[in-house]
Motif scaffolding. Sequence first.
Motif, mmCIF file in Angstrom:
data_model
loop_
_atom_site.group_PDB
_atom_site.id
_atom_site.type_symbol
_atom_site.label_atom_id
_atom_site.label_comp_id
_atom_site.label_asym_id
_atom_site.label_seq_id
_atom_site.Cartn_x
_atom_site.Cartn_y
_atom_site.Cartn_z
ATOM 1 N N LEU A 1 2.132 11.914 -10.341
ATOM 2 C CA LEU A 1 2.775 10.810 -11.044
ATOM 3 C C LEU A 1 4.071 10.394 -10.368
ATOM 4 O O LEU A 1 4.443 9.216 -10.399
ATOM 5 C CB LEU A 1 3.040 11.210 -12.501
ATOM 6 N N GLY A 2 4.726 11.337 -9.724
ATOM 7 C CA GLY A 2 5.981 11.014 -9.047
ATOM 8 C C GLY A 2 5.812 9.979 -7.951
ATOM 9 O O GLY A 2 6.705 9.148 -7.729
ATOM 10 N N GLN A 3 4.673 10.016 -7.259
ATOM 11 C CA GLN A 3 4.422 9.022 -6.215
ATOM 12 C C GLN A 3 4.288 7.625 -6.808
ATOM 13 O O GLN A 3 4.785 6.650 -6.242
ATOM 14 C CB GLN A 3 3.164 9.392 -5.433
ATOM 15 N N VAL A 4 3.618 7.548 -7.929
ATOM 16 C CA VAL A 4 3.449 6.249 -8.593
ATOM 17 C C VAL A 4 4.794 5.725 -9.071
ATOM 18 O O VAL A 4 5.118 4.540 -8.890
ATOM 19 C CB VAL A 4 2.469 6.383 -9.769
ATOM 20 N N GLU A 5 5.593 6.588 -9.687
ATOM 21 C CA GLU A 5 6.902 6.161 -10.180
ATOM 22 C C GLU A 5 7.810 5.732 -9.036
ATOM 23 O O GLU A 5 8.570 4.763 -9.158
ATOM 24 C CB GLU A 5 7.532 7.303 -10.975
ATOM 25 N N ALA A 6 7.735 6.436 -7.907
ATOM 26 C CA ALA A 6 8.553 6.068 -6.752
ATOM 27 C C ALA A 6 8.136 4.711 -6.203
ATOM 28 O O ALA A 6 8.988 3.893 -5.818
ATOM 29 C CB ALA A 6 8.419 7.138 -5.667
ATOM 30 N N ARG B 1 6.706 2.249 -7.885
ATOM 31 C CA ARG B 1 7.152 1.214 -8.816
ATOM 32 C C ARG B 1 8.661 1.008 -8.716
ATOM 33 O O ARG B 1 9.163 -0.107 -8.901
ATOM 34 C CB ARG B 1 6.763 1.585 -10.257
ATOM 35 N N ALA B 2 9.390 2.091 -8.408
ATOM 36 C CA ALA B 2 10.846 2.002 -8.327
ATOM 37 C C ALA B 2 11.304 1.142 -7.149
ATOM 38 O O ALA B 2 12.367 0.519 -7.210
ATOM 39 C CB ALA B 2 11.452 3.396 -8.216
ATOM 40 N N PHE C 1 1.633 -3.261 -9.777
ATOM 41 C CA PHE C 1 0.553 -2.330 -10.097
ATOM 42 C C PHE C 1 -0.613 -2.437 -9.113
ATOM 43 O O PHE C 1 -1.103 -1.398 -8.630
ATOM 44 C CB PHE C 1 0.071 -2.566 -11.535
ATOM 45 N N VAL D 1 0.437 -0.720 -5.907
ATOM 46 C CA VAL D 1 0.470 0.742 -6.053
ATOM 47 C C VAL D 1 -0.932 1.319 -5.944
ATOM 48 O O VAL D 1 -1.164 2.329 -5.270
ATOM 49 C CB VAL D 1 1.114 1.141 -7.396
#
Length: 221
Positions: free
Chosen positions: A119-124, A126-127, A132, A135
């Motif tokens: 999940l950290g990769q997705v949040e990074a 998006r940051a 979407f 990503v």
Amino acid sequence: MFDFLQGYDLLGAFWVTVQLTVYSAIGSLIWGTLLAAMRVSPVPLMRGFGTVYVNIVRNIPLTVIIVFTSLGLFQTLGVSLGADRFTTINFRLAVLGLIAYTSAFVCEAVRSGINTVPLGQVEAARAIGLSFPQVLRIIVLPQAFRSVVGPLANVLIALTKNTTVAAAIGVAEAALLMREMIENEAQLILISAIFAFGFICLTLPTGLFLGWVAKKVAVKR
């Protein structure tokens, strides 16, 4: 011993099976991936559609879907998919039915791969401003596909065997020829063994090759 095979286009029947498998596999991978994207989408309507589609379609027998494409789409609604010959229409309708059914299983396989991406990769992603779809395309799906080669191989093998259902609407693939030969020849065991061997020749190399690919491309965590 095999004289009774004369007059039957055995290779042609298996070639139709291969064509059904290839076209259906390509369509199922595309539609199944789109369904998986819908199921993890932040848009509730898309998530709902993906969930309802998968849960309904994978619980309907494939025979019902294939027969519906012929009786419902073609004979009732007049959908011919751009073909004018009856054999071509049935072939294309069978491919459509196989895609509709198999894509539900492809979707779940791909979605399980999506869930393995940290999940950290997705949040990074998006940051830093990625949307979407970006990503999914750049970060998530490449890793997801690498982790689900094995499950997708199982779906492909099941699809190859499921093509026999196309005989229900008269597609001249291996199962239809097998039924014709059993009706005409007194060689039930031998005919069954020949067609079983033919399907083994189609599915076993595919499973072994994709199993090797799965090990080569597996994501190391």
